[in-house]
Design an enzyme around this catalytic site. Structure first.
Site, PDB file in Angstrom:
ATOM      1  N   ASP A 146     118.128  43.564  -8.406  1.00  0.00           N
ATOM      2  CA  ASP A 146     118.553  44.092  -9.557  1.00  0.00           C
ATOM      3  C   ASP A 146     119.756  43.271 -10.187  1.00  0.00           C
ATOM      4  OD1 ASP A 146     119.151  45.979 -11.532  1.00  0.00           O
ATOM      5  OD2 ASP A 146     119.148  47.557 -10.209  1.00  0.00           O
ATOM      6  N   HIS A 147     119.839  43.476 -11.347  1.00  0.00           N
ATOM      7  CA  HIS A 147     120.851  42.969 -12.304  1.00  0.00           C
ATOM      8  C   HIS A 147     122.259  43.470 -12.080  1.00  0.00           C
ATOM      9  CE1 HIS A 147     117.424  41.214 -14.941  1.00  0.00           C
ATOM     10  NE2 HIS A 147     117.943  40.206 -13.981  1.00  0.00           N
ATOM     11  N   TYR A 200     120.193  48.930 -13.722  1.00  0.00           N
ATOM     12  CA  TYR A 200     118.877  49.823 -13.987  1.00  0.00           C
ATOM     13  C   TYR A 200     117.525  48.906 -13.739  1.00  0.00           C
ATOM     14  CZ  TYR A 200     122.748  52.168 -16.424  1.00  0.00           C
ATOM     15  OH  TYR A 200     124.007  52.809 -16.807  1.00  0.00           O
ATOM     16  N   HIS A 201     117.631  47.669 -13.106  1.00  0.00           N
ATOM     17  CA  HIS A 201     116.481  46.811 -13.148  1.00  0.00           C
ATOM     18  C   HIS A 201     116.037  46.777 -11.719  1.00  0.00           C
ATOM     19  CE1 HIS A 201     117.811  44.969 -17.311  1.00  0.00           C
ATOM     20  NE2 HIS A 201     117.229  46.443 -17.514  1.00  0.00           N
ATOM     21  N   PRO A 202     115.800  47.682 -10.675  1.00  0.00           N
ATOM     22  CA  PRO A 202     115.426  47.199  -9.447  1.00  0.00           C
ATOM     23  C   PRO A 202     113.856  46.766  -9.358  1.00  0.00           C
ATOM     24  CG  PRO A 202     115.135  49.900  -9.909  1.00  0.00           C
ATOM     25  CD  PRO A 202     115.961  49.121 -10.886  1.00  0.00           C
TER      26      PRO A 202
END
Ligand SMILES: Cc1cc2nc3c(=O)[nH]c(=O)nc-3n(C[C@H](O)[C@H](O)[C@H](O)COP(=O)(O)OP(=O)(O)OC[C@H]3O[C@@H](n4cnc5c(N)ncnc54)[C@H](O)[C@@H]3O)c2cc1C
Length: 521
Positions: free
Chosen positions: A289-290, A459-461
């Site tokens: 994730d970021h 919010y980027h899994p």
């Protein structure tokens, strides 16, 4: 019960694309199963209201285990629930990442056919860009992409200051060059969110060969030997697939469902008491994730989103689809390299003419702006594991964010850059108090400590059912789960490496290409 040639689990960004593309063939039947509802709520349609969905029934509301390199804090992981999935809840920012991201998928991970040349046609096929057709953009596709409709003046100041500080101004970060400062483009149509359900699923739902089941949670897969034959639903029903079950439940939901079905690392399945159907060590690993921080200053001019929730602005949005409620909050970006010698930007600044702290939960009564540096090439890798064999138990998520010293060094540099920009004209003329990190955070050690105590995930899994050819791969480049028949995965969980930008456009691209790959057999 609604048996079909293809049964898709999850009507999110990827699932909506798949359902639409696969049901284009009238001789093929498709059923899509979604745990959430119909995905209709004003907080979905009104762009600036996206964070109001957090921790409601529209959100799976996950969080990580205490993160060892983030002061043992547990980090929030929202996921959209309902037709549209996370494309209902996201900030609508349209970013693809760089060609080299996809070339790495193919070259370094064995995702044959998924290099830049292989994926660009699918980005273009999906797209209907307000700016029209070009070498880098499509028009006439289902996904409407627009310029930010009513950008705040403060965003213009931020971009001008960043440019004055020496970062080149570019028009299109999805074009030939990503590095630079530029306004965002967004998944919107005429000032309202344009989700994957709006773009793909709703228009396809009138087809007789597509069945859409809502409020139906998949709890496992039905197997006959090594062949997956159907999807078990909560309550006991089973939907059977004549050709393929396709998991599109997202980077948390897809590995969770595989593990619940006994497909995953033997040791973990033993721990939670699930009989092994197929030992597949990569399931739930490779989570990426970021990480990001929000740096926030007061502003002395009324040019921000403060007051956007006033009734007059709601009326303006309702009747004219303009004004501050059309804002994606993040209205512009700067992609920069934290040090020389990197092959591409490692930091993506999100610029918001607003006070955005603690996922929008912390409020400030006044005008402010936020610079959110995001680490786009994080080195840490994490896991999704079951906490028990109960499908309703939230999975255990760990990202190991900030475990790598180079990641921390990039963050320290990004704080320094943001501070310099905040005091460069024409932004510096209106910059007031520094709320975060705050003036007491001075030395590199102070900044490191502040980052560890404030970093969050943007919010980027992705990556938990990795596509590739190695032993750690869960799916092959045809998206088939290794060692089983009749089962594919097609969503953000298959990314071998997280792209250098936001992940919604890549998830939709994966499904556009995935539909062709699946149709080919
Ligand atoms: C708050 C937020 C902001 C974001 N902002 C941006 C942004 O501005 N730009 C961008 O590019 N990306 C953004 N993203 C990320 C982007 O939206 C996701 O990467 C993308 O939507 C992932 O698509 P997906 O199809 O893999 O998963 P999802 O869209 O999450 O879809 C998974 C679907 O499966 C369903 N599901 C899960 N488990 C089950 C089950 N057991 N049974 C049945 N159904 C199930 C879910 O309810 C959901 O509908 C954001 C995400 C969030 C949450």
């Amino acid at each position: 019960m609604s048996d079909a040639d293809y049964v898709i689990v999850g009507a999110g960004s990827a699932g909506c694309v798949l359902a639409s593309r696969l049901s284009e063939d009238p001789n093929v039947s498709v059923t899509i199963v979604e745990a959430g509802g119909k995905g209709k709520h004003p907080n979905i349609s009104i762009p600036a209201a996206f964070a109001k969905q957090f921790k409601t029934k529209l959100d799976w509301d996950y969080c990580t285990e205490p993160e060892p390199h983030c002061d043992n804090r547990s980090l929030y992981v929202p996921r959209g629930k309902g037709l549209g999935g996370s494309s209902n809840m996201n900030a609508m920012l349209y970013v693809r990442g760089r060609p080299l991201d996809y070339d790495r998928w193919e070259r370094d991970h064995g995702a044959t056919g998924w290099g830049w040349e292989g994926v660009l046609p699918y980005f273009l096929k999906a797209e209907d860009n307000q700016r029209g057709k070009s070498e880098f953009h499509g028009s006439g596709g289902p996904v409407r992409i627009e310029d930010v409709r009513s950008p705040r003046k403060l965003t213009g100041r931020i971009m001008a200051a960043v440019e004055n500080a020496g970062v080149p101004r570019i028009d299109d970060y999805n074009g030939p060059e990503q590095d630079g400062v530029s306004p965002a483009q967004v998944f919107q149509k005429n000032g309202r969110r344009w989700s994957a359900a709006d773009a793909y699923l709703r228009p396809a739902m009138k087809r007789p060969n597509l069945t859409t089941l809502t409020n139906k949670q998949a709890v496992g897969l039905e197997l006959d030997g090594t062949r997956v034959t159907g999807v078990k639903l909560a309550g006991g029903d089973v939907v059977r697939a004549r050709r393929d079950v396709i998991l599109a439940a997202g980077a948390i939901g897809s590995p969770q469902l595989l593990l619940l079905s006994g497909i995953g690392p033997v040791q973990h399945l033993d721990e939670v008491g699930i009989p092994v159907a197929r030992d597949l060590p990569g399931v739930g690993s490779n989570l990426q994730d970021h990480p990001y921080c929000t740096l926030v200053w007061e502003s002395s001019v009324p040019e921000s989103l403060y007051g956007a929730d006033k009734p007059k602005y709601l009326l303006e949005w309702l009747f004219r689809k303009s004004g501050p409620l059309t804002s994606s909050v993040g209205e512009a970006f700067a992609f920069v390299r934290s040090r020389p010698g990197l092959p591409a930007a490692d930091i993506q600044f999100h610029f918001a003419p607003a006070y955005f702290v603690d996922h929008g939960n912390e409020e400030f009564d006044g005008h402010a702006f936020t610079m959110g540096p995001v680490l786009v090439t994080p080195r840490s890798r994490g896991t999704v594991r079951l906490s028990s064999a109960d499908p309703d138990a939230k999975p255990r998520i760990l990202t190991n964010s900030l475990g790598d010293p180079e990641d921390m060094a990039a963050f320290v540099q990004s704080v320094k850059l943001a501070r310099a920009w905040a005091h460069t004209a024409p932004l510096g003329d209106v910059t007031g108090r520094e709320f975060y990190p705050g003036p007491e955070v001075e030395s590199d050690e102070d900044i490191e400590a502040w980052v560890r105590s404030h970093v969050e995930l943007i919010y980027h899994p992705t990556g938990t059912c990795k596509m590739g050819s190695g032993e750690d791969a869960v799916v092959d480049p045809q998206l088939r789960v290794r060692g089983l028949e009749g089962l594919r995965v097609c969503d953000a969980s298959i990314f071998p490496v997280i792209p250098g930008g936001n992940t919604n456009a890549p998830a939709m691209m994966v499904a556009e290409k995935g539909a062709d790959v699946i149709r080919a057999g």
